[in-house]
Every structure is written in structure tokens, then in C-alpha cells.
Design an enzyme around this catalytic site. Sequence first.
Site, PDB file in Angstrom:
ATOM      1  N   LYS A  53     -33.174  50.406 -62.559  1.00 21.56           N
ATOM      2  CA  LYS A  53     -31.817  50.175 -62.038  1.00 21.56           C
ATOM      3  C   LYS A  53     -31.465  48.698 -62.163  1.00 21.56           C
ATOM      4  O   LYS A  53     -30.344  48.343 -62.531  1.00 21.56           O
ATOM      5  CB  LYS A  53     -31.738  50.635 -60.576  1.00 21.56           C
ATOM      6  CG  LYS A  53     -31.684  52.149 -60.460  1.00 21.56           C
ATOM      7  CD  LYS A  53     -31.911  52.669 -59.063  1.00 21.56           C
ATOM      8  CE  LYS A  53     -32.055  54.181 -59.113  1.00 21.56           C
ATOM      9  NZ  LYS A  53     -32.481  54.799 -57.864  1.00 21.56           N
ATOM     10  N   GLN A  97     -33.666  53.156 -51.985  1.00 19.51           N
ATOM     11  CA  GLN A  97     -34.480  54.021 -52.837  1.00 19.51           C
ATOM     12  C   GLN A  97     -35.278  55.024 -51.986  1.00 19.51           C
ATOM     13  O   GLN A  97     -35.944  54.636 -51.030  1.00 19.51           O
ATOM     14  CB  GLN A  97     -35.449  53.154 -53.680  1.00 19.51           C
ATOM     15  CG  GLN A  97     -36.281  53.939 -54.662  1.00 19.51           C
ATOM     16  CD  GLN A  97     -35.442  54.635 -55.742  1.00 19.51           C
ATOM     17  OE1 GLN A  97     -34.529  54.052 -56.307  1.00 19.51           O
ATOM     18  NE2 GLN A  97     -35.751  55.890 -56.019  1.00 19.51           N
ATOM     19  N   ASP A 120     -24.566  55.885 -54.019  1.00 21.71           N
ATOM     20  CA  ASP A 120     -25.269  57.143 -54.290  1.00 21.71           C
ATOM     21  C   ASP A 120     -24.417  58.347 -53.874  1.00 21.71           C
ATOM     22  O   ASP A 120     -24.762  59.487 -54.173  1.00 21.71           O
ATOM     23  CB  ASP A 120     -26.603  57.192 -53.517  1.00 21.71           C
ATOM     24  CG  ASP A 120     -27.790  56.834 -54.397  1.00 21.71           C
ATOM     25  OD1 ASP A 120     -27.700  57.038 -55.622  1.00 21.71           O
ATOM     26  OD2 ASP A 120     -28.813  56.370 -53.854  1.00 21.71           O
TER      27      ASP A 120
END
Length: 285
Positions: A53, A97, A120
Site C-alpha cells: 500500500k 490494517q 476502506d
Amino acid sequence: MSILIDGKATSQAKREALTQEVAAFREETGCQPALAVVMVGDNPASAVYVRNKHTACESVGMYTETLHLPEQTTEQELLALVEQLNQDARFHGILVQLPLPKHINETKVLDAISPDKDVDAFHPYNVGALVTGRERFLPCTPAGIMELLRFYGISVKGKNCVVIGRSNIVGKPMAMLLLAQDGTVSICHSKTNNLRQITQQADILVAAVGRPRFVTADMVKEGAVVIDVGINRLDDGKLCGDVDFDTVAPKAYAITPVPGGVGPMTITMLLYNTLTAAKLAVSGK
Ligand code: NAD
């Protein structure tokens, strides 16, 4: 011969377009889209995802910082960091994460992220926005799949779409996006009866189960589009999807491989969401 849906090439094309978009946005507003990535502990798979990422953000001209906290970090400490990032105008997007260590309540942490920075799209506010057709951020993996379908000229309208898996991250939002494109959608899961009879009706079949080669040729209709979300690590270290590619591919009109199918698109959609978050911040909406 079925069409191999190439997520790597599609993702590359989209990232090139995004690089231009980011440059134009920076030129126009003086604002560089920025993503904060929080990782707790030393899960090796997470470390790879976080590194990918980071590299991806930089490759399209975005700013990113990875905040790596020790395994023993308490839930309170993590919540305090999330709140600090919510207030920090330097960051437009925040990503925590997963998985988090067992002593931390994941839902509580994800719910603490400001819906305006929730790249997200996991926050209940953004889930509700998606369900009611008012989304700002799209859930990355399902949105990446929709992009793949679009890129390959595969229309969803009126098609029988079957999603195997009902997770909040993949299955449920996938069903919503297919529905929004006028698909007729069924969601199957571990308690579904007669799974095979249902999957055999699918014009578009999405497998998000987390079981290697779960979808076999007898479950697939001739000419179906088969999307394999699964990422399973086999004993020999190789990656394998949820679809038995070798037997299903000859039956399918189009199919995604693992690796190189859905996976590369997920991070690309995260980058798009980060740009959206920066646009939101600049416009004050
Ligand atoms: P999950 O474990 O949260 O959900 C799995 C789903 O499969 C559940 O809803 C369950 O009901 C269903 N299921 C399990 N056994 C079943 C059975 N016998 N019959 C029918 N349904 C069954 O997993 P997830 O987070 O949705 O992820 C699914 C897979 O996708 C995993 O392999 C994961 O690694 C992968 N994944 C890939 C990406 C990507 O970017 N490519 C992103 C997220 C997840």
C-alpha cells in the site's frame, strides 16, 4: 477459450490514469492526497500488504505514512491514535490494517475512524451510504471487481449474479454493487442449502469463501463469468484461489486468475478512495 481477466494490466492502466488525476488535483488545489496506514504487531502477511500500500501510494504521487505499533499496544492506545489521526488535517485517509491482535476489538477501532477518512469503507455510516446508493467511498475489493467487469465490457444488467460468501468486507458489499448495476443477486454462505443448484444458475459467479479450489466445474454454468476473490496459501507456499481454475476455466466465458486477478485491483481502489477523501477535505463536504 475463455477470456483471462487480467487484474494486473487493468490495475496498471487505472493507476496511470490516477497518477494524472492526482497531479491535476495537486496543481489545482495545492493539496497532496495523504493516507495514514496503521499496523499493530508483526503479522508477516499484513507487513506485505502494508508495504504494498505504501509503495502504491507513492507511485501515484500520494503521501503516505505507516504507523507501526507494537503487538502489546492496548485498545485504548490504538483508539487514541485513531482519534489523533481523525483530527490531523495532514491525512485525508486512515486505514487500520487487519487483523488486529486478539486483545483489541476490531469493530470498535474501525468504528472510531472518521467516516470522512474511512478509505476502506468499513464504517457503518459508509455501509449505510452504500446500501442507499449515496456512497462516497466504495469498498475496495468489490469495487475493484466492478472495475474489472467494466474494463472487460461485461454488463451486469439483468444477469443472475451469485456471490458465495457474506463477509462485511467482500460478500455483502459485492452483492450491493452488483444490485446497484441491476444484477439479480443471490448471496450464498456456509448455511446455504443446495449451493450447487444455485451457483449453476449464475451468469456471474463471485467466490469469496477462503477455501482452496472450493468452486468446481460442476458448480459452474457453461459461459459464466467467474470471479475468484480467494487468496489461500497452500502447504507448498503457493497461492491459490477459491476456484478450481484448471477445470472451471474451459467452461467459463471469462475468469480471473489467482494471483493476478482481483488482488491487484484492491489497492488501486484504495488509492481512488484516498483521492476522494482529499477532495472531500478540500471541498469541506
Ligand atoms: P470470511 O472468512 O470473512 O468469509 C467467508 C465466507 O464464506 C463466509 O461468509 C462463509 O459463510 C462462506 N463460506 C464458508 N464456507 C462455506 C461453504 N462451505 N459454502 C458456502 N459458503 C461458505 O472471508 P472474506 O474476508 O470474505 O474473504 C474471503 C476470501 O477472499 C479469503 O480467501 C480472503 O483471503 C480473500 N480476500 C481477498 C481479497 C483481495 O484483495 N483479493 C480481499 C479480501 C479477502
